[in-house]
Design a protein around this motif. Structure first.
Motif, short mmCIF file in Angstrom:
data_model
loop_
_atom_site.label_atom_id
_atom_site.label_comp_id
_atom_site.label_asym_id
_atom_site.label_seq_id
_atom_site.Cartn_x
_atom_site.Cartn_y
_atom_site.Cartn_z
N THR A 47 26.98 53.67 44.30
CA THR A 47 27.55 52.36 43.90
C THR A 47 28.76 52.74 43.15
OG1 THR A 47 26.21 52.58 41.82
CG2 THR A 47 24.95 51.43 43.53
N ILE A 48 29.53 51.63 42.86
CA ILE A 48 30.62 51.73 42.12
C ILE A 48 30.40 50.46 40.97
CG2 ILE A 48 32.37 52.66 43.75
CD1 ILE A 48 33.58 49.86 44.36
N ARG A 49 31.49 50.59 39.93
CA ARG A 49 31.26 49.53 38.84
C ARG A 49 32.83 49.28 38.63
NH1 ARG A 49 31.15 49.47 33.19
NH2 ARG A 49 31.19 51.67 33.29
N VAL A 50 33.13 48.03 38.82
CA VAL A 50 34.33 47.49 38.90
C VAL A 50 34.64 46.26 37.73
CG1 VAL A 50 34.83 48.17 41.29
CG2 VAL A 50 34.07 45.83 40.56
N ARG A 51 35.95 46.04 37.65
CA ARG A 51 36.14 44.77 36.91
C ARG A 51 37.33 44.37 37.79
NH1 ARG A 51 40.77 44.30 33.61
NH2 ARG A 51 41.84 46.25 33.45
N ASP A 52 37.46 42.93 37.59
CA ASP A 52 38.28 42.04 38.37
C ASP A 52 39.74 42.02 37.95
OD1 ASP A 52 39.47 40.03 40.06
OD2 ASP A 52 37.36 39.30 40.60
N LEU A 53 40.83 42.33 38.56
CA LEU A 53 42.07 42.23 37.94
C LEU A 53 42.83 40.88 38.04
CD1 LEU A 53 43.37 45.85 38.90
CD2 LEU A 53 42.85 45.15 36.82
N ARG A 54 42.30 40.09 38.52
CA ARG A 54 42.80 38.69 39.07
C ARG A 54 42.83 37.82 37.69
NH1 ARG A 54 39.89 36.48 43.89
NH2 ARG A 54 38.34 37.07 42.76
N GLU A 55 43.92 37.01 37.36
CA GLU A 55 43.63 36.39 36.18
C GLU A 55 42.78 34.81 36.19
OE1 GLU A 55 45.07 36.84 33.26
OE2 GLU A 55 45.85 38.72 34.23
N GLU A 56 42.81 34.63 37.48
CA GLU A 56 42.08 33.40 37.78
C GLU A 56 41.10 33.68 38.67
OE1 GLU A 56 44.63 29.75 38.31
OE2 GLU A 56 45.70 30.41 36.60
N GLY A 57 40.07 32.75 39.01
CA GLY A 57 39.16 32.85 39.92
C GLY A 57 38.50 34.20 40.10
N LYS A 58 37.96 34.85 38.80
CA LYS A 58 37.48 36.11 39.09
C LYS A 58 36.09 36.16 39.63
CE LYS A 58 39.89 37.80 34.71
NZ LYS A 58 40.24 39.05 35.27
N THR A 59 35.95 36.98 40.59
CA THR A 59 34.61 37.21 41.49
C THR A 59 33.83 38.22 40.84
OG1 THR A 59 35.83 36.43 43.45
CG2 THR A 59 33.71 37.48 43.72
N PHE A 60 34.26 39.07 40.32
CA PHE A 60 33.68 40.62 40.10
C PHE A 60 33.83 40.77 38.42
CE2 PHE A 60 35.47 41.27 44.14
CZ PHE A 60 34.12 41.39 44.73
N TRP A 61 34.31 39.71 37.57
CA TRP A 61 34.22 39.62 36.43
C TRP A 61 34.61 40.82 35.72
CZ3 TRP A 61 33.93 34.71 35.47
CH2 TRP A 61 33.16 34.04 36.69
N GLN A 62 34.42 41.15 34.62
CA GLN A 62 34.76 42.46 33.67
C GLN A 62 33.98 43.46 33.85
OE1 GLN A 62 37.52 42.76 32.00
NE2 GLN A 62 37.91 40.72 32.80
N ASP A 63 32.83 43.55 34.58
CA ASP A 63 31.93 44.62 34.94
C ASP A 63 30.91 44.34 35.77
OD1 ASP A 63 30.02 46.81 34.69
OD2 ASP A 63 30.02 46.79 32.51
N CYS A 64 30.85 45.02 36.85
CA CYS A 64 30.23 44.37 38.05
C CYS A 64 29.84 45.67 38.81
CB CYS A 64 31.06 43.46 39.01
SG CYS A 64 30.11 42.88 40.44
#
Length: 131
Positions: A47-64
Motif C-alpha cells: 500500500t501507499i499513503r498519499v495526499r492530493d496536490l490538486r487545488e480543486e476537485g481533490k480525489t485523494f484528500w490530504q491522507d489516503c
C-alpha cells in the motif's frame, strides 16, 4: 413441420440477442494523471499513503491509503526520464516519501477511495531523481 421451421429462426435470433447482451460488460474507464505526493510506502502490505496536490476537485484528500497489489503484480510502476525519454520499471520499494506520483485508477475503484480499499492500476514517478 413447416410451422416449426417458421418459428425457429425468430427464437434463435432472440436467443442470440439475449446471449450477446449478457456477454457485454460495462467498460471500465481508466483515469490517469492524478497528481499526488507520497507520504508513506508499506512494501509488506503493498500500500501507499498519499495526499492530493490538486487545488480543486481533490480525489485523494490530504491522507489516503491505496492498494498497490495489482500495480506490483503487473509491474505498472514507471519512471520516465523527461530529458531522454528513457523508461524504467520500478519496484514499490524504489518509491520514497516526498516523491510526486501520477496515479492511474479505474472508475470503478474511485468510489472505494474514502474507504481505503481502492486499487491502483498504475503509478508513474514524477520526481526526477533517477539517472
Amino acid at each position: 413441420m413447416k410451422k416449426i421451421f417458421s418459428i425457429l429462426p425468430p427464437i434463435l435470433l432472440a436467443l442470440m440477442l439475449v446471449l450477446f447482451c449478457c456477454g457485454c460488460e460495462k467498460e471500465s474507464v481508466l483515469y490517469t494523471g492524478f497528481d499526488v505526493e507520497l507520504l508513506e510506502v508499506d512494501v509488506e502490505k503493498q500500500t501507499i499513503r498519499v495526499r492530493d496536490l490538486r487545488e480543486e476537485g481533490k480525489t485523494f484528500w490530504q491522507d489516503c491509503t491505496l492498494d498497490c497489489s495489482k500495480v506490483v503484480e503487473y509491474g505498472n510502476i514507471l519512471y520516465i526520464h523527461y530529458d531522454t525519454g528513457e523508461e524504467l520499471c520500478l519496484e514499490l520499494s524504489d518509491l520514497q516519501p516526498g516523491d510526486e506520483l501520477f496515479l492511474s485508477i479505474h472508475e470503478s475503484e474511485l468510489a472505494k477511495v474514502e474507504s481505503g480499499k481502492a486499487r491502483l492500476y498504475g503509478i508513474q514517478l514524477g520526481t526526477q531523481r533517477l539517472s
